[in-house]
Enzyme design. Structure first.
Site, PDB file in Angstrom:
ATOM      1  N   LEU A  27      -0.179  -2.830   6.626  1.00  0.00           N
ATOM      2  CA  LEU A  27       0.260  -1.691   5.534  1.00  0.00           C
ATOM      3  C   LEU A  27       1.581  -2.145   5.796  1.00  0.00           C
ATOM      4  O   LEU A  27       2.402  -2.430   7.033  1.00  0.00           O
ATOM      5  CB  LEU A  27      -0.054  -0.360   6.267  1.00  0.00           C
ATOM      6  CG  LEU A  27      -1.447   0.077   5.908  1.00  0.00           C
ATOM      7  CD1 LEU A  27      -1.595   1.472   6.233  1.00  0.00           C
ATOM      8  CD2 LEU A  27      -1.773   0.117   4.457  1.00  0.00           C
ATOM      9  N   ASP A  28       2.791  -1.751   4.635  1.00  0.00           N
ATOM     10  CA  ASP A  28       4.013  -2.106   5.170  1.00  0.00           C
ATOM     11  C   ASP A  28       4.553  -1.042   5.997  1.00  0.00           C
ATOM     12  O   ASP A  28       4.177  -0.152   6.320  1.00  0.00           O
ATOM     13  CB  ASP A  28       4.736  -1.722   3.639  1.00  0.00           C
ATOM     14  CG  ASP A  28       4.276  -2.863   2.503  1.00  0.00           C
ATOM     15  OD1 ASP A  28       3.747  -3.740   2.772  1.00  0.00           O
ATOM     16  OD2 ASP A  28       4.515  -2.383   1.582  1.00  0.00           O
TER      17      ASP A  28
END
Ligand code: URA
Length: 238
Positions: A104-105
């Site tokens: 995930l960013d």
């Protein structure tokens, strides 16, 4: 199978700190293959050897499956020179072993699975398996039925890649819109880039689901728990 120090194995099993489990050994309360252990630093293969604690067999857990509600500001990696990573949020005995399943960013929140089961991880990430990922997002700008239709056909990203069809659901639409989107791949910044293709900006992103695994909404940001047997069986398609 990996040989590990007895005190580390015992501490990993939650029997206490390294100091406390050393004391258990000194008190002659630990047996390895029928012999009373005297050296907390002795090497054992926990999957193969019988370890008794006060006469009770130690149930060694080889596989670790942890659900984390990822907070913003941490990196989905095991190491990073500058930022805190998702494994830094876990107890040391897990942190040493697990890896995040996908990324995930840094600013994305929500469901992240961490495990030392490479096989499960591989099968969840394999593009062939088309494991769907559902996100909740806030979008700067108006999301309309046009976008729903376009997402359903797949979206051409800035590098020319055309994504698989995605399911877009509008929760509210206005200057700021709220949506849910389900994608079947995990291209770099995929959700943000799909909206960017229409001049829209994702201002908040949270993963809600990966395959059958739902984010446990009772977990605060940064909290984690082990998967249940049912959750694990679901991910394995059992
Ligand atoms: N898509 C994104 O753009 N970012 C994420 O973190 C996950 C999916």
């Amino acid at each position: 199978m990996k040989r590990e120090r007895l005190d580390k194995v015992l501490a990993n099993m939650g029997l206490g700190t390294r100091k406390e489990v050393k004391a258990l050994v000194k008190q002659k309360l630990i047996e390895v293959d029928g012999v009373v252990a005297t050296d907390p630093g002795m090497h054992v293969i926990p999957e193969e050897q019988t370890i008794l604690v006060e006469g009770e067999p130690l149930n060694y857990k080889r596989w670790i499956y942890v659900m984390l509600n990822k907070p913003p500001g941490v990196i989905s990696a095991t190491e990073d020179p500058r930022h805190e990573t998702v494994v830094d949020l876990l107890p040391i005995e897990w942190a040493d072993k697990v890896h995040p399943v996908g990324r995930l960013d840094i600013d994305t929140e929500g469901l992240l699975l961490l495990t030392n089961d490479g096989q499960l991880s591989h099968s969840l990430l394999s593009p062939k398996k088309k494991v769907d990922k559902e996100y909740y997002a806030k979008i700067r700008g108006q999301v309309t039925q046009h976008h729903v239709d376009e997402f359903a056909k797949g979206v051409t990203l800035d590098d020319g890649y055309h994504t698989m069809p995605a399911k877009l659901e509008i929760l509210s639409s206005g200057e700021e819109s709220e949506i849910k989107v389900t994608i079947m791949e995990g291209k770099f910044h995929q959700v943000k880039r799909m909206f960017a293709a229409f001049g829209l900006e994702v201002t908040y992103l949270k993963r809600l689901r990966m395959g059958t695994l739902l984010l446990d909404e009772s977990l605060e940001l940064g909290d984690f728990r082990e998967l249940t047997e049912e959750e694990l069986a679901g991910l394995r398609g059992e």
